[in-house]
Design a protein around this motif. Structure first.
Motif, PDB file in Angstrom:
ATOM      1  N   PHE A 118      14.236  -2.687   7.267  1.00 47.42           N
ATOM      2  CA  PHE A 118      13.603  -3.927   6.845  1.00 47.42           C
ATOM      3  C   PHE A 118      13.657  -4.069   5.326  1.00 47.42           C
ATOM      4  O   PHE A 118      13.781  -3.083   4.611  1.00 47.42           O
ATOM      5  CB  PHE A 118      12.119  -3.954   7.260  1.00 47.42           C
ATOM      6  CG  PHE A 118      11.866  -3.634   8.697  1.00 47.42           C
ATOM      7  CD1 PHE A 118      11.882  -4.632   9.652  1.00 47.42           C
ATOM      8  CD2 PHE A 118      11.600  -2.326   9.101  1.00 47.42           C
ATOM      9  CE1 PHE A 118      11.648  -4.332  10.985  1.00 47.42           C
ATOM     10  CE2 PHE A 118      11.359  -2.026  10.433  1.00 47.42           C
ATOM     11  CZ  PHE A 118      11.392  -3.032  11.380  1.00 47.42           C
ATOM     12  N   VAL A 119      13.532  -5.296   4.851  1.00 46.49           N
ATOM     13  CA  VAL A 119      13.094  -5.501   3.472  1.00 46.49           C
ATOM     14  C   VAL A 119      11.618  -5.127   3.453  1.00 46.49           C
ATOM     15  O   VAL A 119      10.811  -5.707   4.191  1.00 46.49           O
ATOM     16  CB  VAL A 119      13.265  -6.968   3.038  1.00 46.49           C
ATOM     17  CG1 VAL A 119      12.634  -7.195   1.663  1.00 46.49           C
ATOM     18  CG2 VAL A 119      14.733  -7.358   3.008  1.00 46.49           C
ATOM     19  N   VAL A 120      11.246  -4.142   2.668  1.00 48.29           N
ATOM     20  CA  VAL A 120       9.861  -3.649   2.638  1.00 48.29           C
ATOM     21  C   VAL A 120       9.178  -4.141   1.368  1.00 48.29           C
ATOM     22  O   VAL A 120       9.656  -3.900   0.257  1.00 48.29           O
ATOM     23  CB  VAL A 120       9.811  -2.107   2.702  1.00 48.29           C
ATOM     24  CG1 VAL A 120       8.373  -1.612   2.559  1.00 48.29           C
ATOM     25  CG2 VAL A 120      10.410  -1.610   4.024  1.00 48.29           C
ATOM     26  N   GLY A 121       8.069  -4.836   1.556  1.00 46.89           N
ATOM     27  CA  GLY A 121       7.200  -5.209   0.454  1.00 46.89           C
ATOM     28  C   GLY A 121       5.885  -4.483   0.579  1.00 46.89           C
ATOM     29  O   GLY A 121       5.424  -4.200   1.701  1.00 46.89           O
ATOM     30  N   VAL A 122       5.255  -4.162  -0.544  1.00 46.59           N
ATOM     31  CA  VAL A 122       3.979  -3.437  -0.522  1.00 46.59           C
ATOM     32  C   VAL A 122       2.947  -4.213  -1.341  1.00 46.59           C
ATOM     33  O   VAL A 122       2.980  -4.181  -2.576  1.00 46.59           O
ATOM     34  CB  VAL A 122       4.125  -2.008  -1.071  1.00 46.59           C
ATOM     35  CG1 VAL A 122       2.774  -1.304  -1.095  1.00 46.59           C
ATOM     36  CG2 VAL A 122       5.128  -1.209  -0.240  1.00 46.59           C
ATOM     37  N   PRO A 123       2.032  -4.944  -0.682  1.00 47.10           N
ATOM     38  CA  PRO A 123       0.911  -5.563  -1.402  1.00 47.10           C
ATOM     39  C   PRO A 123      -0.095  -4.476  -1.753  1.00 47.10           C
ATOM     40  O   PRO A 123      -0.508  -3.696  -0.891  1.00 47.10           O
ATOM     41  CB  PRO A 123       0.339  -6.553  -0.374  1.00 47.10           C
ATOM     42  CG  PRO A 123       1.319  -6.592   0.759  1.00 47.10           C
ATOM     43  CD  PRO A 123       2.041  -5.299   0.746  1.00 47.10           C
ATOM     44  N   THR A 124      -0.521  -4.419  -3.012  1.00 46.73           N
ATOM     45  CA  THR A 124      -1.356  -3.310  -3.462  1.00 46.73           C
ATOM     46  C   THR A 124      -2.195  -3.720  -4.661  1.00 46.73           C
ATOM     47  O   THR A 124      -1.826  -4.630  -5.413  1.00 46.73           O
ATOM     48  CB  THR A 124      -0.478  -2.092  -3.834  1.00 46.73           C
ATOM     49  OG1 THR A 124      -1.295  -1.052  -4.374  1.00 46.73           O
ATOM     50  CG2 THR A 124       0.596  -2.449  -4.845  1.00 46.73           C
ATOM     51  N   ASN A 125      -3.314  -3.028  -4.858  1.00 49.09           N
ATOM     52  CA  ASN A 125      -4.078  -3.224  -6.092  1.00 49.09           C
ATOM     53  C   ASN A 125      -3.610  -2.271  -7.191  1.00 49.09           C
ATOM     54  O   ASN A 125      -4.120  -2.306  -8.311  1.00 49.09           O
ATOM     55  CB  ASN A 125      -5.584  -3.091  -5.854  1.00 49.09           C
ATOM     56  CG  ASN A 125      -6.008  -1.707  -5.381  1.00 49.09           C
ATOM     57  OD1 ASN A 125      -5.360  -0.691  -5.675  1.00 49.09           O
ATOM     58  ND2 ASN A 125      -7.128  -1.633  -4.656  1.00 49.09           N
ATOM     59  N   ALA A 126      -2.656  -1.402  -6.865  1.00 49.24           N
ATOM     60  CA  ALA A 126      -1.966  -0.528  -7.829  1.00 49.24           C
ATOM     61  C   ALA A 126      -2.803   0.627  -8.342  1.00 49.24           C
ATOM     62  O   ALA A 126      -2.313   1.420  -9.150  1.00 49.24           O
ATOM     63  CB  ALA A 126      -1.417  -1.332  -9.016  1.00 49.24           C
ATOM     64  N   THR A 127      -4.039   0.799  -7.890  1.00 43.35           N
ATOM     65  CA  THR A 127      -4.857   1.877  -8.449  1.00 43.35           C
ATOM     66  C   THR A 127      -4.327   3.268  -8.098  1.00 43.35           C
ATOM     67  O   THR A 127      -4.660   4.241  -8.764  1.00 43.35           O
ATOM     68  CB  THR A 127      -6.320   1.770  -7.972  1.00 43.35           C
ATOM     69  OG1 THR A 127      -6.364   1.843  -6.540  1.00 43.35           O
ATOM     70  CG2 THR A 127      -6.934   0.450  -8.440  1.00 43.35           C
ATOM     71  N   ARG A 128      -3.499   3.361  -7.057  1.00 41.42           N
ATOM     72  CA  ARG A 128      -2.859   4.626  -6.701  1.00 41.42           C
ATOM     73  C   ARG A 128      -1.362   4.604  -7.049  1.00 41.42           C
ATOM     74  O   ARG A 128      -0.590   5.394  -6.526  1.00 41.42           O
ATOM     75  CB  ARG A 128      -3.027   4.926  -5.202  1.00 41.42           C
ATOM     76  CG  ARG A 128      -4.463   5.093  -4.727  1.00 41.42           C
ATOM     77  CD  ARG A 128      -5.126   6.323  -5.340  1.00 41.42           C
ATOM     78  NE  ARG A 128      -6.380   6.670  -4.679  1.00 41.42           N
ATOM     79  CZ  ARG A 128      -7.547   6.100  -4.905  1.00 41.42           C
ATOM     80  NH1 ARG A 128      -7.652   5.109  -5.782  1.00 41.42           N
ATOM     81  NH2 ARG A 128      -8.641   6.505  -4.275  1.00 41.42           N
ATOM     82  N   GLY A 129      -1.009   3.726  -7.949  1.00 37.10           N
ATOM     83  CA  GLY A 129       0.400   3.588  -8.305  1.00 37.10           C
ATOM     84  C   GLY A 129       1.016   4.854  -8.852  1.00 37.10           C
ATOM     85  O   GLY A 129       2.165   5.194  -8.535  1.00 37.10           O
ATOM     86  N   GLY A 130       0.273   5.578  -9.689  1.00 41.58           N
ATOM     87  CA  GLY A 130       0.800   6.812 -10.260  1.00 41.58           C
ATOM     88  C   GLY A 130       1.099   7.857  -9.214  1.00 41.58           C
ATOM     89  O   GLY A 130       1.991   8.696  -9.386  1.00 41.58           O
TER      90      GLY A 130
END
Length: 328
Positions: free
Chosen positions: A117-129
């Motif tokens: 699939f084309v994978v998109g990830v909606p996130t608040n980014a607080t665990r981005g690191g």
């Protein structure tokens, strides 16, 4: 099967299948190719262009507009593998939440879906690191929720500085980025600044969404809900500013009209698939079936908002700029 051209993603040797009628752009949205009509797609499409899959309901923020506050246990990896198999044929899958990066096995979740699939990830980014490097070459883009400059985001969503730290982790890893914002009246004045932030971050898209009367949003003051005409005026202002300042992100604004009703297919952690938002349905969800037990083709067959689904995700029933174009 939906005709879809997949993006070329960085640091990835696998080349997914290609179709001919729909392309995924550098603005992180779909567009229909010249000479192809929505009626053409409706006649031959047997699965959705895009599906939201909630891999968790847990979240470390408590946004005052959040519509998804009902908690349910996380699906297991085995559950998600069965869902993946039954979702084959979908163009894009959002690995959503809640906050999906809270899953301790999120990297394994991404691995399950990356090849098909084309994978998109909606996130608040607080665990981005924690997860940025694990997503490289597998995720087409991350879509980070941000509602404006620091003061506005802190008031409406959560810790602005944690969000920005996560965004910087995504950027260091080379992950493509888009931003999304829930448009409340008390935050409208910050939207020009948000578009400039999106441009500075080299985001492909700024997605603006009207709040839905569900979950936390039921506690919002009625004055926070803007009208369609107010949304049009703000979108026109942003379009003018983007042209004046040469800001590059695509801007897309979704309002809740008859043309966008039910356009989303949201799969809950239990596998239950729903059309959303359906205005006269309980919790705005209209049940469609369960992807733990049946194929997406069977669910698509009974889905009554097919045209709304395609026209929304192709940008034909919403307000959309022409910026951020070009096939990925």
């Amino acid at each position: 099967m939906t005709d879809l051209e997949f993006p070329t993603m960085p640091a990835r040797s696998h080349v997914p299948r290609r179709w001919n009628s729909v392309a995924f752009t550098r603005g992180h949205h779909f567009e229909i190719k010249d000479g192809v009509s929505v009626d053409d797609l409706l006649a031959r499409t047997t699965s959705p262009l895009s599906v939201i899959l909630q891999v968790t309901k847990r979240c470390d923020f408590d946004c005052n507009f959040c519509s998804e506050t009902l908690q349910r246990p996380d699906p297991t990896l085995a559950d998600l593998e069965r869902m993946r198999d039954n979702l084959l044929g979908v163009g894009r899958v959002f690995l959503s939440g809640g906050e999906p990066l809270l899953r301790r096995d999120f990297g394994d979740v991404v691995d399950l879906f990356a090849d098909d699939f084309v994978v998109g990830v909606p996130t608040n980014a607080t665990r981005g690191g924690q997860w940025a490097e694990r997503m490289v070459g597998k995720v087409a883009y991350v879509n980070v929720g941000l509602d404006g400059p620091r003061a506005i985001t802190r008031r409406l969503r959560g810790d602005y500085d944690k969000v920005m730290a996560g965004i910087r982790s995504f950027q260091r890893a080379g992950l493509p980025l888009s931003l999304s914002c829930v448009a409340l009246r008390s935050g409208l004045h910050g939207l020009p600044y948000l578009l400039q932030i999106a441009d500075t971050l080299e985001a492909g898209k700024l997605k603006l969404i009207m709040p839905l009367r569900k979950g936390n949003a039921l506690k919002l003051q009625e004055s926070e809900f803007i009208t369609d005409s107010e949304a049009e005026a703000k979108f026109a202002e942003l379009r003018t500013l983007a042209a004046e300042h040469q800001w590059r992100p695509a801007v897309r604004l979704t309002t809740w009209t008859s043309r966008t009703e039910g356009h989303m297919i949201c799969v809950e952690p239990t596998g239950e698939a729903n059309a959303w938002p359906v205005y006269d349905a309980e919790n705005l969800f209209e049940p469609l079936g369960n992807v733990l037990h049946e194929s997406i083709e069977a669910i698509w067959d009974r889905y009554r908002f097919k045209r709304n689904h395609l026209t929304k995700y192709l940008g034909l029933s919403i307000r959309a700029t022409d910026h951020g174009g070009g096939h990925a």
